[in-house]
Design a protein around this motif. Structure first.
Motif, PDB file in Angstrom:
ATOM      1  N   THR A 260      73.916 -33.942  15.020  1.00 58.00           N
ATOM      2  CA  THR A 260      75.482 -33.512  14.497  1.00 58.00           C
ATOM      3  C   THR A 260      75.348 -33.736  12.912  1.00 58.00           C
ATOM      4  N   LYS A 261      76.095 -32.806  12.474  1.00 64.26           N
ATOM      5  CA  LYS A 261      76.137 -32.941  10.771  1.00 64.26           C
ATOM      6  C   LYS A 261      77.285 -34.193  10.663  1.00 64.26           C
ATOM      7  N   LEU A 262      76.850 -34.699   9.676  1.00 64.35           N
ATOM      8  CA  LEU A 262      78.012 -35.839   9.192  1.00 64.35           C
ATOM      9  C   LEU A 262      78.467 -35.459   7.702  1.00 64.35           C
ATOM     10  N   LEU A 263      79.573 -35.938   7.430  1.00 61.81           N
ATOM     11  CA  LEU A 263      80.103 -36.055   5.876  1.00 61.81           C
ATOM     12  C   LEU A 263      80.662 -37.459   5.649  1.00 61.81           C
ATOM     13  N   GLY A 264      80.114 -37.962   4.908  1.00 58.62           N
ATOM     14  CA  GLY A 264      80.130 -39.492   4.410  1.00 58.62           C
ATOM     15  C   GLY A 264      81.085 -39.438   3.311  1.00 58.62           C
ATOM     16  N   TYR A 265      82.028 -40.372   3.022  1.00 62.54           N
ATOM     17  CA  TYR A 265      82.900 -40.488   1.987  1.00 62.54           C
ATOM     18  C   TYR A 265      82.065 -41.050   0.661  1.00 62.54           C
ATOM     19  N   HIS A 266      81.060 -42.048   0.899  1.00 71.79           N
ATOM     20  CA  HIS A 266      80.610 -42.503  -0.195  1.00 71.79           C
ATOM     21  C   HIS A 266      79.144 -42.160  -0.553  1.00 71.79           C
ATOM     22  N   TRP A 267      78.569 -41.108   0.159  1.00 70.54           N
ATOM     23  CA  TRP A 267      77.214 -40.881  -0.023  1.00 70.54           C
ATOM     24  C   TRP A 267      77.063 -39.885  -1.261  1.00 70.54           C
ATOM     25  N   SER A 268      75.740 -39.604  -1.875  1.00 71.12           N
ATOM     26  CA  SER A 268      75.636 -38.767  -2.790  1.00 71.12           C
ATOM     27  C   SER A 268      76.552 -37.176  -2.623  1.00 71.12           C
ATOM     28  N   TYR A 269      77.217 -36.859  -3.505  1.00 79.44           N
ATOM     29  CA  TYR A 269      78.056 -35.642  -3.341  1.00 79.44           C
ATOM     30  C   TYR A 269      77.175 -34.300  -2.951  1.00 79.44           C
ATOM     31  N   PRO A 270      77.678 -33.691  -2.137  1.00 75.84           N
ATOM     32  CA  PRO A 270      79.049 -33.776  -1.272  1.00 75.84           C
ATOM     33  C   PRO A 270      78.939 -34.388  -0.105  1.00 75.84           C
ATOM     34  N   GLY A 271      78.162 -35.313  -0.026  1.00 81.23           N
ATOM     35  CA  GLY A 271      77.968 -36.211   1.086  1.00 81.23           C
ATOM     36  C   GLY A 271      77.921 -35.537   2.484  1.00 81.23           C
ATOM     37  N   ILE A 272      77.112 -34.436   2.586  1.00 81.74           N
ATOM     38  CA  ILE A 272      76.845 -33.836   3.845  1.00 81.74           C
ATOM     39  C   ILE A 272      75.356 -33.917   4.299  1.00 81.74           C
ATOM     40  N   GLY A 273      75.165 -34.404   5.429  1.00 83.84           N
ATOM     41  CA  GLY A 273      73.758 -34.316   6.019  1.00 83.84           C
ATOM     42  C   GLY A 273      73.562 -34.871   7.509  1.00 83.84           C
ATOM     43  N   PHE A 274      72.635 -35.559   7.850  1.00 82.27           N
ATOM     44  CA  PHE A 274      72.127 -35.713   9.181  1.00 82.27           C
ATOM     45  C   PHE A 274      71.590 -37.358   9.246  1.00 82.27           C
ATOM     46  N   ALA A 275      71.632 -37.819  10.387  1.00 77.82           N
ATOM     47  CA  ALA A 275      71.031 -38.846  10.685  1.00 77.82           C
ATOM     48  C   ALA A 275      69.700 -38.690  11.447  1.00 77.82           C
ATOM     49  N   GLU A 276      68.512 -39.191  10.939  1.00 74.81           N
ATOM     50  CA  GLU A 276      67.267 -38.907  11.661  1.00 74.81           C
ATOM     51  C   GLU A 276      66.728 -40.341  11.914  1.00 74.81           C
ATOM     52  N   ARG A 277      66.047 -40.509  13.296  1.00 79.94           N
ATOM     53  CA  ARG A 277      65.428 -41.738  13.611  1.00 79.94           C
ATOM     54  C   ARG A 277      64.004 -41.664  12.680  1.00 79.94           C
ATOM     55  N   SER A 278      63.906 -43.203  12.298  1.00 78.87           N
ATOM     56  CA  SER A 278      62.764 -43.425  11.267  1.00 78.87           C
ATOM     57  C   SER A 278      62.375 -44.815  11.593  1.00 78.87           C
ATOM     58  N   GLY A 279      61.143 -45.018  12.120  1.00 84.96           N
ATOM     59  CA  GLY A 279      60.588 -46.431  12.105  1.00 84.96           C
ATOM     60  C   GLY A 279      61.621 -47.420  12.857  1.00 84.96           C
ATOM     61  N   GLY A 280      62.251 -47.039  14.019  1.00 83.14           N
ATOM     62  CA  GLY A 280      62.970 -48.035  14.566  1.00 83.14           C
ATOM     63  C   GLY A 280      64.685 -48.070  14.109  1.00 83.14           C
ATOM     64  N   SER A 281      64.487 -47.086  13.162  1.00 87.35           N
ATOM     65  CA  SER A 281      66.072 -47.279  12.337  1.00 87.35           C
ATOM     66  C   SER A 281      66.567 -45.845  12.104  1.00 87.35           C
ATOM     67  N   TYR A 282      66.912 -45.543  10.961  1.00 89.17           N
ATOM     68  CA  TYR A 282      67.377 -44.134  10.604  1.00 89.17           C
ATOM     69  C   TYR A 282      67.276 -43.981   9.269  1.00 89.17           C
ATOM     70  N   ARG A 283      67.202 -42.624   8.880  1.00 88.39           N
ATOM     71  CA  ARG A 283      67.409 -42.224   7.598  1.00 88.39           C
ATOM     72  C   ARG A 283      68.347 -41.117   7.364  1.00 88.39           C
ATOM     73  N   TYR A 284      68.874 -41.121   6.227  1.00 86.26           N
ATOM     74  CA  TYR A 284      69.872 -40.175   5.689  1.00 86.26           C
ATOM     75  C   TYR A 284      69.103 -38.658   5.077  1.00 86.26           C
ATOM     76  N   ALA A 285      69.168 -37.624   5.641  1.00 82.29           N
ATOM     77  CA  ALA A 285      68.580 -36.346   5.255  1.00 82.29           C
ATOM     78  C   ALA A 285      69.876 -35.595   4.874  1.00 82.29           C
ATOM     79  N   ALA A 286      69.933 -35.237   3.548  1.00 81.84           N
ATOM     80  CA  ALA A 286      70.913 -34.416   3.043  1.00 81.84           C
ATOM     81  C   ALA A 286      70.766 -32.880   3.706  1.00 81.84           C
ATOM     82  N   ALA A 287      71.829 -32.262   3.935  1.00 81.13           N
ATOM     83  CA  ALA A 287      72.021 -31.002   4.521  1.00 81.13           C
ATOM     84  C   ALA A 287      71.376 -29.929   3.478  1.00 81.13           C
TER      85      ALA A 287
END
Length: 287
Positions: A260-287
């Motif tokens: 699911t695409k996410l739009l985050g208020y405080h992330w690097s502009y324009p704040g649109i990206g995805f959550a990806e699993r990474s090493g037992g946690s997550y990473r943010y991947a800009a769209a």
């Protein structure tokens, strides 16, 4: 700073039935001790390397405000802080003007929660009148009850008491034109309220129907490094830390599973990206 953001050039994309424009309200500086309250030195260093302000002490938290357009409906999700919070934010109305959008054209405003950087632009600093005079305002009923409690300011430490006084000022200004909603309700067809409480007692996000999905997250995941890589680290401005962490993990798991695409208020502009699993946690991947 991203020069597209600095110049106020809007970021546009289509999603389902909606034409979406993301405007920058600028940014706020937030101490790293707030962003990663119980984080390790190494975790804090990682957050600062990616999102730190040049002062070396604060995170530069962007403020990304989406405008959803469908037909004659123009819907803002949060409105920024106007001239009442930090000098580096409050840019929304000026950036809207560069795109030919006039405040009086806004038909609906959704407030994800009652913090200053999301709603203190309610009243124009010069006139004291509503910045978006023709809008209907949508607020989670439980969030409204929390902030409008007359006893709230006296029950809080002074910094947060100021937040409460500002929320009470602004909510009083829209009392005659507010619609109180609950999780599961639709603002309009295709825009559904999600329960992401914890950051504030009744914080909400919005699910936008179309393609593979879009969630406007508000502050459920406040930082693109800390909230993804270290989602169980406390954010000091969360009212209910355990609940905030629970809902952050729930959102990230869903977004990673469903892509699911996410739009985050405080992330690097324009704040649109995805959550990806990474090493037992997550990473943010800009769209």
């Amino acid at each position: 700073m991203d020069m597209t953001e600095a110049a106020g050039t809007p970021f546009r994309f289509d999603h389902g039935d909606f034409d979406i424009t993301v405007f920058s309200d600028g940014y706020i500086r937030v101490p790293i001790e707030v962003i990663a309250a119980d984080g390790t030195d190494a975790q804090r260093a990682e957050v600062m390397a990616a999102t730190g302000d040049p002062d070396g002490e604060n995170v530069r938290s962007k403020a990304n405000i989406p405008l959803l357009r469908r037909g004659k409906d123009l819907i803002l999700v949060d409105i920024g802080s106007g001239d009442k919070y930090q000098p580096s934010d409050g840019k929304l109305v000026g950036h809207m003007a560069t795109a030919g959008v006039v405040p009086s054209e806004i038909t609906k405003v959704v407030i994800t929660h009652g913090h200053p950087d999301h709603m203190w632009a309610m009243l124009d600093g010069g006139t004291g009148r509503l910045t978006f005079p023709n809008a209907t305002y949508y607020v989670n009923e439980a969030e409204w009850r929390y902030w409008t409690d007359p006893a709230l300011p006296a029950s809080l430490p002074e910094e947060f008491a100021e937040f409460a006084r500002g929320a009470q000022r602004d909510f009083a200004a829209i009392a005659a034109r507010v619609v109180l909603v609950q999780p599961g309700d639709e603002i309009v067809t295709g825009v559904r309220v999600l329960d992401t409480a914890g950051h504030t007692p009744a914080h909400i996000s919005l699910e936008i129907a179309g393609s593979d999905g879009l969630i406007v997250t508000g502050d459920v995941a406040v930082n693109q490094v800390a909230s993804f890589r270290y989602p169980t680290v406390r954010f000091a401005f969360d009212t209910h830390s355990d609940l905030a962490i629970h809902n952050r993990l729930k959102l990230l798991d869903r977004a990673a599973t469903d892509r699911t695409k996410l739009l985050g208020y405080h992330w690097s502009y324009p704040g649109i990206g995805f959550a990806e699993r990474s090493g037992g946690s997550y990473r943010y991947a800009a769209a």
